[in-house]
Design a protein around this motif. Structure first.
Motif, PDB file in Angstrom:
ATOM      1  N   UNK A 119       8.670 -13.151 -10.524  1.00  0.00           N
ATOM      2  CA  UNK A 119       8.548 -13.002  -9.077  1.00  0.00           C
ATOM      3  C   UNK A 119       9.591 -12.030  -8.543  1.00  0.00           C
ATOM      4  N   UNK A 120      10.796 -12.063  -9.097  1.00  0.00           N
ATOM      5  CA  UNK A 120      11.866 -11.183  -8.637  1.00  0.00           C
ATOM      6  C   UNK A 120      11.512  -9.736  -8.951  1.00  0.00           C
ATOM      7  N   UNK A 121      11.153  -9.459 -10.180  1.00  0.00           N
ATOM      8  CA  UNK A 121      10.772  -8.094 -10.579  1.00  0.00           C
ATOM      9  C   UNK A 121       9.567  -7.601  -9.797  1.00  0.00           C
ATOM     10  N   UNK A 122       8.561  -8.449  -9.647  1.00  0.00           N
ATOM     11  CA  UNK A 122       7.354  -8.051  -8.919  1.00  0.00           C
ATOM     12  C   UNK A 122       7.670  -7.718  -7.463  1.00  0.00           C
ATOM     13  N   UNK A 123       8.482  -8.536  -6.827  1.00  0.00           N
ATOM     14  CA  UNK A 123       8.844  -8.280  -5.432  1.00  0.00           C
ATOM     15  C   UNK A 123       9.639  -6.991  -5.313  1.00  0.00           C
ATOM     16  N   UNK A 124      10.607  -6.798  -6.200  1.00  0.00           N
ATOM     17  CA  UNK A 124      11.391  -5.562  -6.160  1.00  0.00           C
ATOM     18  C   UNK A 124      10.514  -4.327  -6.361  1.00  0.00           C
ATOM     19  N   UNK A 125       9.614  -4.381  -7.326  1.00  0.00           N
ATOM     20  CA  UNK A 125       8.736  -3.235  -7.579  1.00  0.00           C
ATOM     21  C   UNK A 125       7.826  -2.956  -6.390  1.00  0.00           C
ATOM     22  N   UNK A 126       7.304  -3.995  -5.768  1.00  0.00           N
ATOM     23  CA  UNK A 126       6.467  -3.829  -4.579  1.00  0.00           C
ATOM     24  C   UNK A 126       7.263  -3.188  -3.442  1.00  0.00           C
ATOM     25  N   UNK A 127       8.443  -3.716  -3.180  1.00  0.00           N
ATOM     26  CA  UNK A 127       9.265  -3.186  -2.086  1.00  0.00           C
ATOM     27  C   UNK A 127       9.716  -1.757  -2.372  1.00  0.00           C
ATOM     28  N   UNK A 128      10.001  -1.458  -3.636  1.00  0.00           N
ATOM     29  CA  UNK A 128      10.408  -0.101  -4.002  1.00  0.00           C
ATOM     30  C   UNK A 128       9.284   0.889  -3.704  1.00  0.00           C
ATOM     31  N   UNK A 129       8.047   0.515  -3.990  1.00  0.00           N
ATOM     32  CA  UNK A 129       6.904   1.384  -3.683  1.00  0.00           C
ATOM     33  C   UNK A 129       6.768   1.586  -2.179  1.00  0.00           C
ATOM     34  N   UNK A 130       7.009   0.520  -1.421  1.00  0.00           N
ATOM     35  CA  UNK A 130       6.873   0.589   0.035  1.00  0.00           C
ATOM     36  C   UNK A 130       8.011   1.372   0.686  1.00  0.00           C
ATOM     37  N   UNK A 131       9.234   1.188   0.195  1.00  0.00           N
ATOM     38  CA  UNK A 131      10.418   1.742   0.854  1.00  0.00           C
ATOM     39  C   UNK A 131      11.024   2.951   0.157  1.00  0.00           C
ATOM     40  N   UNK A 132      10.659   3.174  -1.104  1.00  0.00           N
ATOM     41  CA  UNK A 132      11.122   4.376  -1.789  1.00  0.00           C
ATOM     42  C   UNK A 132      12.441   4.271  -2.542  1.00  0.00           C
ATOM     43  N   UNK A 133      13.049   3.117  -2.613  1.00  0.00           N
ATOM     44  CA  UNK A 133      14.274   2.986  -3.412  1.00  0.00           C
ATOM     45  C   UNK A 133      13.899   2.850  -4.881  1.00  0.00           C
ATOM     46  N   UNK A 134      14.890   2.951  -5.750  1.00  0.00           N
ATOM     47  CA  UNK A 134      14.672   2.908  -7.195  1.00  0.00           C
ATOM     48  C   UNK A 134      15.076   1.552  -7.752  1.00  0.00           C
ATOM     49  N   UNK A 135      14.260   1.025  -8.647  1.00  0.00           N
ATOM     50  CA  UNK A 135      14.600  -0.213  -9.357  1.00  0.00           C
ATOM     51  C   UNK A 135      14.985   0.174 -10.777  1.00  0.00           C
TER      52      UNK A 135
END
Length: 187
Positions: A119-135
């Motif tokens: 859930x943590x990785x999935x949320x981070x990856x989703x937010x990164x796509x939306x906001x443009x930061x790097x994971x």
């Protein structure tokens, strides 16, 4: 700071649960049973709510929550107003990550261990796509030979990502799969 006395684990705690005779619960992290004392308290609160639902929803539950927060704050040496009760760890982490997304820019980096709960990785990856930061995923290979394996992986990331770009490093103190205690104090 006063040390908390540790509680027994394993077979010594079996009587605290309602497990069937002969049942061995291996996956207590994902689908854990509720301790009998917690279930009893839940039944009491449910009875209070059913007896006076309007009073409970408007006032009663807030008193209980405030009391729990005050006791928890004392236990973890925090301020009561700094604690929020959440349904589970996933909903808490999700809320924090979604709130922090507004502080992140396209040049920012968020790091996470490869052993993170999905859930943590999935949320981070989703937010990164939306906001443009790097994971950046810090690869941790199992089996581990000791704390140094985690520390070496974290050090490698810290050596390669400029400090001003690394905004968040998500580290689960106890990983889900496999169940490993991460040496966060040494990180």
């Amino acid at each position: 700071m006063q040390q908390q006395q540790s509680s027994p684990f394993g077979h010594e705690r079996r009587s605290d649960f309602s497990f069937a005779d002969g049942y061995v619960n291996i996956n207590h992290g994902s689908f854990g049973a509720t301790p009998k004392s917690v279930a009893a308290a839940q039944r009491e609160h449910t009875a209070d709510m059913e007896a006076k639902p309007d009073d409970w929803m408007r006032i009663g539950y807030k008193i209980v929550v405030d009391d729990v927060r005050a006791k928890l704050a004392q236990y973890v040496h925090a301020q009561t107003e700094d604690l929020v009760l959440v349904e589970n760890a996933s909903s808490g982490v999700n809320a924090v990550l979604r709130a922090l997304q507004y502080t992140l820019g396209s040049d920012d980096v968020v790091a996470v261990l490869s052993s993170a709960y999905p859930m943590v990785s999935n949320t981070l990856n989703y937010l990164a796509k939306e906001k443009g930061f790097t994971v950046e995923v810090v690869d941790v290979e199992f089996p581990l030979t000791g704390d140094e394996d985690f520390l070496a992986a974290a050090s490698k990331l810290l050596d390669t990502v400029p400090a001003e770009r690394l905004k968040i490093f998500v580290v689960s103190h106890i990983t889900s799969v496999p169940a490993v205690v991460v040496p966060v104090a040494r990180m």
